[in-house]
Each structure stands twice: as C-alpha cells, then as structure tokens.
Design a protein around this motif. Structure first.
Motif, PDB file in Angstrom:
ATOM      1  N   GLN A  39       0.802  -1.224   0.000  1.00 17.24           N
ATOM      2  CA  GLN A  39       0.000   0.000   0.000  1.00 17.24           C
ATOM      3  C   GLN A  39       0.838   1.278   0.000  1.00 17.24           C
ATOM      4  O   GLN A  39       0.289   2.371  -0.046  1.00 17.24           O
ATOM      5  CB  GLN A  39      -0.924   0.012   1.231  1.00 17.24           C
ATOM      6  N   ILE A  40       2.148   1.140   0.089  1.00 20.46           N
ATOM      7  CA  ILE A  40       2.980   2.346   0.148  1.00 20.46           C
ATOM      8  C   ILE A  40       3.671   2.565  -1.195  1.00 20.46           C
ATOM      9  O   ILE A  40       3.712   1.666  -2.040  1.00 20.46           O
ATOM     10  CB  ILE A  40       4.014   2.270   1.304  1.00 20.46           C
ATOM     11  N   SER A  41       4.231   3.753  -1.371  1.00 24.00           N
ATOM     12  CA  SER A  41       4.853   4.063  -2.663  1.00 24.00           C
ATOM     13  C   SER A  41       6.188   3.328  -2.806  1.00 24.00           C
ATOM     14  O   SER A  41       6.757   2.864  -1.815  1.00 24.00           O
ATOM     15  CB  SER A  41       5.073   5.573  -2.781  1.00 24.00           C
ATOM     16  N   ASP A  42       6.686   3.265  -4.030  1.00 22.45           N
ATOM     17  CA  ASP A  42       7.971   2.601  -4.301  1.00 22.45           C
ATOM     18  C   ASP A  42       9.126   3.297  -3.587  1.00 22.45           C
ATOM     19  O   ASP A  42      10.168   2.702  -3.366  1.00 22.45           O
ATOM     20  CB  ASP A  42       8.267   2.604  -5.808  1.00 22.45           C
ATOM     21  N   GLU A  43       8.926   4.567  -3.270  1.00 22.46           N
ATOM     22  CA  GLU A  43      10.003   5.336  -2.631  1.00 22.46           C
ATOM     23  C   GLU A  43      10.066   5.105  -1.126  1.00 22.46           C
ATOM     24  O   GLU A  43      10.979   5.572  -0.462  1.00 22.46           O
ATOM     25  CB  GLU A  43       9.790   6.837  -2.904  1.00 22.46           C
ATOM     26  N   GLU A  44       9.068   4.381  -0.595  1.00 25.94           N
ATOM     27  CA  GLU A  44       9.015   4.161   0.854  1.00 25.94           C
ATOM     28  C   GLU A  44       9.295   2.702   1.186  1.00 25.94           C
ATOM     29  O   GLU A  44       9.234   1.825   0.326  1.00 25.94           O
ATOM     30  CB  GLU A  44       7.626   4.535   1.387  1.00 25.94           C
ATOM     31  N   LYS A 114      11.376  12.213   2.227  1.00 22.04           N
ATOM     32  CA  LYS A 114      11.233  11.956   0.782  1.00 22.04           C
ATOM     33  C   LYS A 114      12.075  12.943  -0.026  1.00 22.04           C
ATOM     34  O   LYS A 114      12.654  12.591  -1.046  1.00 22.04           O
ATOM     35  CB  LYS A 114       9.762  12.048   0.380  1.00 22.04           C
ATOM     36  N   LYS A 130      15.475   4.639   0.205  1.00 24.92           N
ATOM     37  CA  LYS A 130      14.038   4.656   0.516  1.00 24.92           C
ATOM     38  C   LYS A 130      13.800   5.570   1.709  1.00 24.92           C
ATOM     39  O   LYS A 130      14.690   5.763   2.549  1.00 24.92           O
ATOM     40  CB  LYS A 130      13.552   3.255   0.898  1.00 24.92           C
ATOM     41  N   TYR A 133       8.542   4.592   6.031  1.00 28.19           N
ATOM     42  CA  TYR A 133       7.120   4.857   6.262  1.00 28.19           C
ATOM     43  C   TYR A 133       6.891   5.033   7.772  1.00 28.19           C
ATOM     44  O   TYR A 133       7.266   4.171   8.566  1.00 28.19           O
ATOM     45  CB  TYR A 133       6.271   3.699   5.737  1.00 28.19           C
TER      46      TYR A 133
END
Lengths: 149, 223
Positions: A39-44, A114, A130, A133
C-alpha cells in the motif's frame, strides 16, 4: 437523578461520543502505522523490511538527532540554517559504502525524508534509497531497532 | 445542575463534524534567485456546525513556519480565517513540496484533521550533470566530464575547481563563456578505490548557489 444513575448517563454519553468520533474521524494513526508494503509508494519502505546493514539518514532537526538519533545515523535535513553542501559531502562517503540507505524524519506526515531521499538518488552513488514509512513514529515503537542504538 | 452536567460533557466531547475547508489547499509558488522567503496565505472556513479550535499547524520542517493570522485559534460555525505559511529558501534548489498539517482540538497527535501543501520552485541557476563521475578500479582511467550549465540573467563564470582528494585532477573547459563549462576530472591512477568531492567555484551573485559540488568515485571491481 441519583449519583448512580448520573454515573451511567455520563458513561453512556461518553461511550457514544467516543464511538461516534471513532467512526467519523477514523482510528488514530497508531493503527494506520501498521505498514503494508503493497500500500505504500515505491520510494518508501516498511520498518520490518529494512535490511540490518542499512545506513540511516536522520532528516529531523539537529537537536532531535543529537537527542535520540539512531546509532550510526547521519544528519541531513532541510533546515535553512544548515549547510546543504556539507550534508551532501559528509554523507557521500558513507552512502557510497552502503548497499541500502533509509531516510527517516519525524513522522509519517513530515515529508522531509522523501525530499532528502530524492537528493540522495540524484547523486547516483549506487545504493537503493528509501524513506521510512512512519518515520520516527515507527522507529520509537520498535524495540528491535531501538535495541541497536 | 444534575441534568446540565452530562449535557455540558456531551457538548465538550462531541468533535465529530469539526472541519476546516480550505479554498486552495495546494499553492504553487516560484521564487526568483533573490528571494529569501516566500509567504502564502490559505483561506479557510469552518464548514462544521460548531466552534473548532486550531491547536497546531506544523510542516515538520524548520524551513516552513505556519501560523494562523492574528493568532486567532477559535472559529465559530461558518467563520473564516487565514493560515499563513512562510517558507525560508536557504540554499534549497529545485522543486520543494512541503505539507502543513493542521490539528484541531480533539485530534490525535498522529492524525491531524486536515492539511495543505506549498509547492515552491527555486530556480536552479547552475546545473551539474552528471553529479557524480564513476570509474572502476583497474579499468581505463580516461577523463570524464561534469557539464556545468548556467541559466541566469547575466554571465556566470566558473572561477576555480579542485578535488578534495589527490586521487583526481580537475580542469575547467570553457564551452561558452559565462553560460556553459565542463569540468574534466581525471583519476591519477585506478589502482585504489575512493571518493572525492569536486568543488566548483563560480562568481555567481547568489551566495546560496555560488559554490557547487560534484563527486568522483573509483569503485571496486565486481568479483
């Protein structure tokens, strides 16, 4: 209305108010912080998925980093009073020797991690980068991470 | 009084429909190179049926201060207010996106009621590409270039460049005076591994971007 009845009236109203608040405002972020990698972005990254060997970058204030930053972490934030070139230069050698870099800031809401992760990726020094989160909110609830401090 | 107590308690407990609605929750701003701070205002209205109290507005970054105009924190139903955000540019460049979270009375620490965003673009006057030049230990040590391109209303010159490590030498090559330079980076040998900071000095009149830096790296050969 006697004291006993009054107690139950207050308790009932309190329960109704609490339930209503829970329904309307949703559960607190403590629950939301249960990180689901899908559920989280690829960057996290979820704390549970952080490799043991990861290099930690602390994107909070210098005061917070000094107070309780993770052992081995490097400070790199967006404070205008700090020297961005110096942060970059000091972190570069450590980043070059890392295979994974994790940036954390104060909370899920802060966003600075981020930004810093983006800047590190632009250096193209090699490791995966990364942002954590939940940030410090996730770390402070994890005894496993804190034991290594 | 016996009847009144629970009613007062009920009123103070119910924060169910407290909500601030912002006219423009995302504001974009562009700085010029002389700008030190950017201030923007977010107009909001209490669209709930009760008075709400703002307890905190925070962007989680010392670069952005958020305050409610006139220090007024309580807003009756239908009442309007202004949240003022002041962004300090410092030595930031490029697109910076910051979110301001707003907590109302009764919000959990981790669950602000609402948020607004400030997107600031700070012009990148001097652009380095690539930021890092790489070699592999034991391989060819041919020079590599860092392109230095300038986007400014007057000429900017690269005045000096140096490597923080003796492993590399640097040279300034002029492609177009005042507009485009190349920094030639040459390893003195590829038998060792390491990293060097390539410092690039210019005569730019914007202090925060006057000195740039790139990196030169000799990596270990993959086994």
């Amino acid at each position: 209305m006697n004291t006993f009845t009054q107690f139950f009236v207050i308790a009932g109203i309190s329960a109704a108010a609490a339930g209503g608040t829970w329904l309307v405002k949703k559960p607190s972020e403590k629950v939301a912080l249960t990180c689901d990698a899908s559920q989280i972005s690829d960057e996290e990254i979820c704390l549970a998925d952080v490799p043991d060997t990861a290099l930690w970058i602390d994107a909070r204030s210098r005061a917070e980093w000094k107070k309780n930053g993770l052992k081995g972490s490097i400070l790199w934030n967006m404070d205008p009073s700090e020297d961005a070139n110096r942060f970059e230069a000091e972190a570069a050698a450590a980043i070059l020797n890392a295979d994974f870099v994790i940036v954390y800031c104060g909370s899920k809401a802060c966003g600075t991690s981020k930004e810093i992760a983006k800047r590190i990726r632009l250096l193209n020094l090699g490791p995966k980068v990364k942002s954590l989160y939940g940030g410090w909110e996730a770390i402070k609830d994890s005894s496993a991470v804190l034991q290594n401090r | 009084m016996k009847i009144l107590s629970p009613i007062i308690f009920l009123i103070s407990s119910l924060n169910l429909f407290a909500e601030l609605k912002f006219d423009t929750p995302v504001i974009k701003a562009e700085a010029d190179h002389k700008t030190k701070t950017i201030t923007r205002e977010y107009r909001f209205k209490n669209i709930s049926t009760k008075t709400v109290t703002i307890t905190q507005a925070d962007a989680g970054c010392s670069c952005l201060a958020a305050e409610v105009a006139n220090g007024k924190l309580e807003y009756a139903a239908g009442e309007e207010g202004v949240l003022r955000a002041t962004f300090e540019i410092g030595n930031l460049q490029g697109l910076v996106e910051k979110t301001i979270h707003i907590w109302l009375k009764g919000d959990a620490e981790e669950s602000p009621s609402t948020s607004v965003q400030l997107q600031v673009y700070i012009p990148i006057i001097i652009n380095l590409a690539p930021k890092t030049v790489n070699w592999v230990s034991g391989e060819d040590v041919a020079p590599k270039l860092i392109e230095v391109k300038i986007e400014h209303d007057k000429p900017v010159h690269v005045t000096k460049t140096e490597s923080s490590s003796e492993m590399f030498s640097t040279k300034i090559l002029t492609v177009e005076k005042g507009k485009h330079y190349q920094i030639e980076v040459t390893p003195k040998g590829a038998d060792q591994v390491g990293l060097s900071i390539i410092r690039i000095e210019t005569d730019l009149d914007v202090e925060s971007q006057r000195i740039q830096q790139g990196f030169a790296v000799i990596r270990k050969a993959q086994q």
